[in-house]
Design a protein around this motif. Structure first.
Motif, short mmCIF file in Angstrom:
data_model
loop_
_atom_site.label_atom_id
_atom_site.label_comp_id
_atom_site.label_asym_id
_atom_site.label_seq_id
_atom_site.Cartn_x
_atom_site.Cartn_y
_atom_site.Cartn_z
N PHE A 9 2.98 -3.01 10.97
CA PHE A 9 2.40 -1.83 10.42
C PHE A 9 2.07 -1.97 9.17
CE2 PHE A 9 1.30 2.53 11.69
CZ PHE A 9 1.56 3.20 10.40
N MET A 10 0.61 -2.21 8.71
CA MET A 10 0.16 -2.48 7.36
C MET A 10 0.09 -1.08 6.71
SD MET A 10 0.44 -5.70 7.59
CE MET A 10 -0.49 -6.11 6.12
N ASN A 11 0.54 -0.98 5.78
CA ASN A 11 0.20 0.20 4.67
C ASN A 11 1.16 0.08 3.49
OD1 ASN A 11 3.20 1.09 5.15
ND2 ASN A 11 2.23 2.12 7.10
N ARG A 12 1.04 0.87 2.50
CA ARG A 12 1.78 0.64 1.00
C ARG A 12 3.24 0.82 1.24
NH1 ARG A 12 3.20 4.02 -2.93
NH2 ARG A 12 2.45 5.78 -1.66
N VAL A 13 3.94 1.54 2.19
CA VAL A 13 5.19 1.92 1.92
C VAL A 13 6.21 1.30 3.12
CG1 VAL A 13 6.92 3.67 1.52
CG2 VAL A 13 4.70 3.66 0.56
#
Length: 241
Positions: A9-13
């Motif tokens: 799951f590619m995201n910032r956090v």
């Protein structure tokens, strides 16, 4: 945000990855993993994917800091945003407590306030030897413990530590945190992820239908108390919690 071909799951956090025997969620905001609306939203999406996977779930934080609690800039500002954040945290803890598969926490460091409540909302918690603090320090930083936090603590902490933890805001090292009920076992820092994976794989051998039904019986009274506490906390969004 999106899902790569590898399933991350590619995201910032928050990232999510599905392994053969278990799924993994990792939280890392580059700071203290304070719960804000970004983390809440991204955890919700990652938990949705974990539910679809239907496997034991391992959740960890960033090195040295599992979760520092709610974002204090939002909490101290008060108003609707504070109430929305509190309600989001309450619903997150409730979701963990009712999760259909076992949740194993690889507690990567400090876990304070809402971070401590998340420890109390998981099925199995593995901490590390080291200079880390665990506990519910809301009162020490000028925040009245919401009713949902009181009920989670009442249901999961050792009776002897309940008042000390909630009303007196005592913080504990890894040894006393285990005695109090925040942690289930302790390992060396370099063994945290391998030990968590081993526990997850052991739990994966359970009949997960029987697990889900039995868990509902084990925590029946906590579920009822928590539901009532959340209703009372957020019945009127304009009232002080």
């Amino acid at each position: 945000a999106g899902i790569s071909r590898e399933g991350i799951f590619m995201n910032r956090v928050v990232e999510f990855v599905e392994n053969d025997r278990y799924s993994l969620i990792r939280m890392d905001d580059g700071k203290a993993n304070a719960i804000d609306f970004v983390i809440l939203d991204q955890l919700d999406e990652a938990l949705n994917r974990a539910e679809v996977a239907g496997k034991v779930l391992v959740i960890t934080g960033r090195p040295g800091k599992f979760c520092a609690g709610f974002d204090l800039s939002i909490m101290r500002a008060g108003g609707d945003d504070m109430n929305r954040l509190l309600q989001g945290g309450a619903e997150l803890a409730q979701r963990w407590l009712k999760f259909a598969t076992p949740i194993v926490l690889a507690v990567s460091g400090h876990a304070l306030a809402m971070g401590g409540l998340l420890l109390l909302s998981a099925d199995y918690r593995i901490g590390m030897r080291g200079d880390f603090k665990y506990g519910l320090n809301e009162v020490a930083i000028g925040l009245t413990m919401p009713r949902f936090g009181v009920e989670i603590a009442r249901g999961r902490l050792s009776h002897a530590y309940f008042g000390r933890s909630v009303a007196c805001a005592n913080l504990f090292d890894f040894q006393e945190a285990k005695t109090a009920g925040f942690l289930d076992e302790i390992c060396a820092p370099d063994e945290l992820m391998s030990q968590s994976a081993m526990v997850a794989e052991q739990l994966a051998t359970l009949d997960l239908v029987a697990y889900r039904e039995t868990k509902a019986r084990v925590w029946k009274y906590l579920y009822v108390a928590l539901e009532e506490a959340i209703k009372r906390d957020f019945m009127d969004q304009n009232q002080a919690i």
